[in-house]
Scaffold this motif. Structure first.
Motif, PDB file in Angstrom:
ATOM      1  N   GLY A  96       0.560  -1.278  -0.361  1.00 32.42           N
ATOM      2  CA  GLY A  96       0.152   0.155   0.431  1.00 32.42           C
ATOM      3  C   GLY A  96       1.038   1.344  -0.023  1.00 32.42           C
ATOM      4  N   ALA A  97       0.318   1.704   0.688  1.00 34.52           N
ATOM      5  CA  ALA A  97       0.878   3.505   0.585  1.00 34.52           C
ATOM      6  C   ALA A  97       2.369   3.707   1.414  1.00 34.52           C
ATOM      7  CB  ALA A  97       0.184   4.809   1.415  1.00 34.52           C
ATOM      8  N   PHE A  98       2.913   2.405   2.073  1.00 33.66           N
ATOM      9  CA  PHE A  98       3.452   2.826   2.973  1.00 33.66           C
ATOM     10  C   PHE A  98       4.901   1.919   2.461  1.00 33.66           C
ATOM     11  CE2 PHE A  98       6.729   0.912   6.246  1.00 33.66           C
ATOM     12  CZ  PHE A  98       7.019   2.763   6.824  1.00 33.66           C
ATOM     13  N   ARG A  99       4.173   1.175   1.381  1.00 36.22           N
ATOM     14  CA  ARG A  99       6.123   0.872   0.715  1.00 36.22           C
ATOM     15  C   ARG A  99       6.077   1.394  -0.690  1.00 36.22           C
ATOM     16  NH1 ARG A  99       6.169  -4.716  -1.294  1.00 36.22           N
ATOM     17  NH2 ARG A  99       8.051  -4.963  -2.815  1.00 36.22           N
ATOM     18  N   VAL A 100       4.752   2.626  -1.145  1.00 36.83           N
ATOM     19  CA  VAL A 100       5.635   3.531  -2.579  1.00 36.83           C
ATOM     20  C   VAL A 100       6.195   4.350  -1.641  1.00 36.83           C
ATOM     21  CG1 VAL A 100       4.340   5.097  -3.469  1.00 36.83           C
ATOM     22  CG2 VAL A 100       2.453   2.841  -3.568  1.00 36.83           C
ATOM     23  N   LEU A 101       6.084   4.786  -0.055  1.00 33.46           N
ATOM     24  CA  LEU A 101       6.743   6.017   0.241  1.00 33.46           C
ATOM     25  C   LEU A 101       8.172   5.086   0.726  1.00 33.46           C
ATOM     26  CD1 LEU A 101       4.589   7.389   3.312  1.00 33.46           C
ATOM     27  CD2 LEU A 101       5.275   8.943   0.935  1.00 33.46           C
ATOM     28  N   PRO A 156       5.709  10.002  13.506  1.00 31.19           N
ATOM     29  CA  PRO A 156       5.779   8.106  13.362  1.00 31.19           C
ATOM     30  C   PRO A 156       4.894   6.902  13.079  1.00 31.19           C
ATOM     31  CG  PRO A 156       5.530   8.920  15.373  1.00 31.19           C
ATOM     32  CD  PRO A 156       5.263  10.052  14.814  1.00 31.19           C
ATOM     33  N   LEU A 157       5.335   5.963  12.145  1.00 30.19           N
ATOM     34  CA  LEU A 157       4.686   5.652  11.316  1.00 30.19           C
ATOM     35  C   LEU A 157       5.265   3.871  11.679  1.00 30.19           C
ATOM     36  CD1 LEU A 157       3.953   6.571   7.896  1.00 30.19           C
ATOM     37  CD2 LEU A 157       1.751   7.056   9.338  1.00 30.19           C
ATOM     38  N   VAL A 158       5.931   3.420  12.038  1.00 30.25           N
ATOM     39  CA  VAL A 158       6.677   2.909  12.797  1.00 30.25           C
ATOM     40  C   VAL A 158       7.530   2.629  13.932  1.00 30.25           C
ATOM     41  CG1 VAL A 158       8.272   0.472  12.364  1.00 30.25           C
ATOM     42  CG2 VAL A 158       6.473   1.258   9.951  1.00 30.25           C
ATOM     43  N   ALA A 159       7.588   2.319  14.966  1.00 31.11           N
ATOM     44  CA  ALA A 159       8.157   3.050  16.207  1.00 31.11           C
ATOM     45  C   ALA A 159       8.484   1.577  16.692  1.00 31.11           C
ATOM     46  CB  ALA A 159       7.066   3.065  17.625  1.00 31.11           C
ATOM     47  N   LEU A 160       9.600   0.954  16.656  1.00 32.87           N
ATOM     48  CA  LEU A 160      10.810  -0.068  17.047  1.00 32.87           C
ATOM     49  C   LEU A 160      11.498   0.076  18.517  1.00 32.87           C
ATOM     50  CD1 LEU A 160      11.930  -3.002  16.838  1.00 32.87           C
ATOM     51  CD2 LEU A 160      13.041  -1.963  15.053  1.00 32.87           C
ATOM     52  N   GLU A 184       8.539  -9.220  11.252  1.00 34.05           N
ATOM     53  CA  GLU A 184       7.423 -10.640  11.513  1.00 34.05           C
ATOM     54  C   GLU A 184       5.860 -10.322  11.825  1.00 34.05           C
ATOM     55  OE1 GLU A 184       9.396 -14.015  12.998  1.00 34.05           O
ATOM     56  OE2 GLU A 184      11.646 -13.922  11.716  1.00 34.05           O
ATOM     57  N   ASN A 185       5.639  -9.279  12.766  1.00 30.48           N
ATOM     58  CA  ASN A 185       4.679  -8.812  13.031  1.00 30.48           C
ATOM     59  C   ASN A 185       4.366  -7.888  12.678  1.00 30.48           C
ATOM     60  OD1 ASN A 185       4.453 -11.423  15.089  1.00 30.48           O
ATOM     61  ND2 ASN A 185       6.604 -10.765  15.365  1.00 30.48           N
ATOM     62  N   LEU A 186       4.289  -6.931  12.287  1.00 32.05           N
ATOM     63  CA  LEU A 186       3.691  -5.533  11.988  1.00 32.05           C
ATOM     64  C   LEU A 186       2.397  -5.516  10.822  1.00 32.05           C
ATOM     65  CD1 LEU A 186       7.259  -4.242  10.943  1.00 32.05           C
ATOM     66  CD2 LEU A 186       5.935  -3.316  12.746  1.00 32.05           C
ATOM     67  N   ASP A 187       1.705  -4.744  11.316  1.00 29.23           N
ATOM     68  CA  ASP A 187       0.615  -4.809  11.093  1.00 29.23           C
ATOM     69  C   ASP A 187       0.481  -3.750   9.544  1.00 29.23           C
ATOM     70  OD1 ASP A 187      -2.071  -4.914   9.998  1.00 29.23           O
ATOM     71  OD2 ASP A 187      -2.956  -5.061  11.729  1.00 29.23           O
ATOM     72  N   TRP A 188       0.741  -3.675   8.230  1.00 30.70           N
ATOM     73  CA  TRP A 188       0.494  -3.395   6.940  1.00 30.70           C
ATOM     74  C   TRP A 188      -0.640  -2.436   7.445  1.00 30.70           C
ATOM     75  CZ3 TRP A 188       5.189  -1.829   7.578  1.00 30.70           C
ATOM     76  CH2 TRP A 188       6.472  -2.737   7.278  1.00 30.70           C
ATOM     77  N   ASP A 189      -1.873  -2.851   7.806  1.00 28.23           N
ATOM     78  CA  ASP A 189      -3.521  -2.153   7.557  1.00 28.23           C
ATOM     79  C   ASP A 189      -3.426  -1.227   8.378  1.00 28.23           C
ATOM     80  OD1 ASP A 189      -4.248  -3.895   5.355  1.00 28.23           O
ATOM     81  OD2 ASP A 189      -4.762  -5.393   6.573  1.00 28.23           O
ATOM     82  N   ALA A 190      -2.852  -1.121   9.958  1.00 34.55           N
ATOM     83  CA  ALA A 190      -2.327  -0.076  10.598  1.00 34.55           C
ATOM     84  C   ALA A 190      -1.814   0.676   9.897  1.00 34.55           C
ATOM     85  CB  ALA A 190      -1.834  -0.428  11.932  1.00 34.55           C
ATOM     86  N   VAL A 191      -0.186   0.902   9.450  1.00 36.80           N
ATOM     87  CA  VAL A 191       0.560   1.700   9.359  1.00 36.80           C
ATOM     88  C   VAL A 191      -0.217   2.257   8.178  1.00 36.80           C
ATOM     89  CG1 VAL A 191       2.858   2.277   8.103  1.00 36.80           C
ATOM     90  CG2 VAL A 191       2.401   0.701  10.117  1.00 36.80           C
ATOM     91  N   ASN A 192      -0.625   1.980   7.333  1.00 34.68           N
ATOM     92  CA  ASN A 192      -1.324   2.563   5.815  1.00 34.68           C
ATOM     93  C   ASN A 192      -2.978   3.352   6.185  1.00 34.68           C
ATOM     94  OD1 ASN A 192       0.331   1.365   3.967  1.00 34.68           O
ATOM     95  ND2 ASN A 192      -0.327  -0.358   3.658  1.00 34.68           N
TER      96      ASN A 192
END
Length: 202
Positions: A96-101, A156-160, A184-192
């Motif tokens: 989705g949009a995060f991959r584009v960015l 922030p979009l990813v917080a590790l 391995e556990n990230l939810d890309w729907d949440a980020v997008n």
């Protein structure tokens, strides 16, 4: 000054109790730590409500001590709410949009992941992927404490979380393996979803 409102910790999402490579015991202990930040935020704000503002001083004063620790508590709340909210997914490569960015600003997913992994290994507390609204692009930032190295006007979009409390039960000092499990556990729907709700152009 109007009285502050107490807040409550967000409940633990049951999906987080079945993560790949991050144990239930680790998640439950981690969530209790977050609950502690919420409790301290409420406690500090109650104390600030009665503090003598005329005694404020940069060397030492109740105002300084409470305000400083308030930033730590609120930072701990916000960081952990992002962290918990985007775990529980299937991981893998973003879409989705995060991959584009990511592909636009890092050149590839692998380059982004490698840079965030290295940022996490170099940090003492946190590594974030955030969208800088002034530059109009993603960056990977590090923070050494809940309240250090904020980047203003960045979302922030990813917080590790790389404090030892996030991984010591499962990995002892093997932070690298924990970072792999995090991915391995990230939810890309949440980020997008955040990209859409924050109107971040992609």
């Amino acid at each position: 000054m109007p009285p502050f409102e107490e807040i409550s910790a967000r409940p633990l999402d049951p999906r987080l109790l079945q993560l790949s490579g991050i144990s239930r015991a680790s998640v439950e202990a981690h969530h209790r730590l977050y609950q502690g930040y919420v409790a301290k935020r409420n406690e500090i704000l109650a104390l600030l409500d009665g503090v003598d503002l005329q005694k404020a001083n940069q060397v030492f004063s109740d105002v300084r001590a409470l305000k400083l620790d308030l930033t730590f508590a609120i930072g701990g709340i916000k960081n952990h709410e992002i962290y918990f909210a985007h775990l529980g997914g299937g991981g893998g490569d973003p879409d989705g949009a995060f991959r584009v960015l990511v592909e636009r600003d890092f050149g590839s997913v692998d380059a982004w992941r490698s840079d965030l992994r290295a940022t996490a290994m170099a940090a003492r507390g946190w590594a974030w992927t955030a969208y800088d609204r002034d530059e109009g692009r993603l960056f990977n930032y590090l923070g050494d404490a809940q309240n250090t190295f904020p980047v203003w006007n960045a979302t922030p979009l990813v917080a590790l979380d790389v404090y030892e409390h996030a991984y010591f039960l499962d990995y002892q000092t093997d932070r690298a393996s924990y970072v792999d499990a995090f991915f391995e556990n990230l939810d890309w729907d949440a980020v997008n979803g955040w990209i859409a709700s924050y109107s971040i152009p992609s």
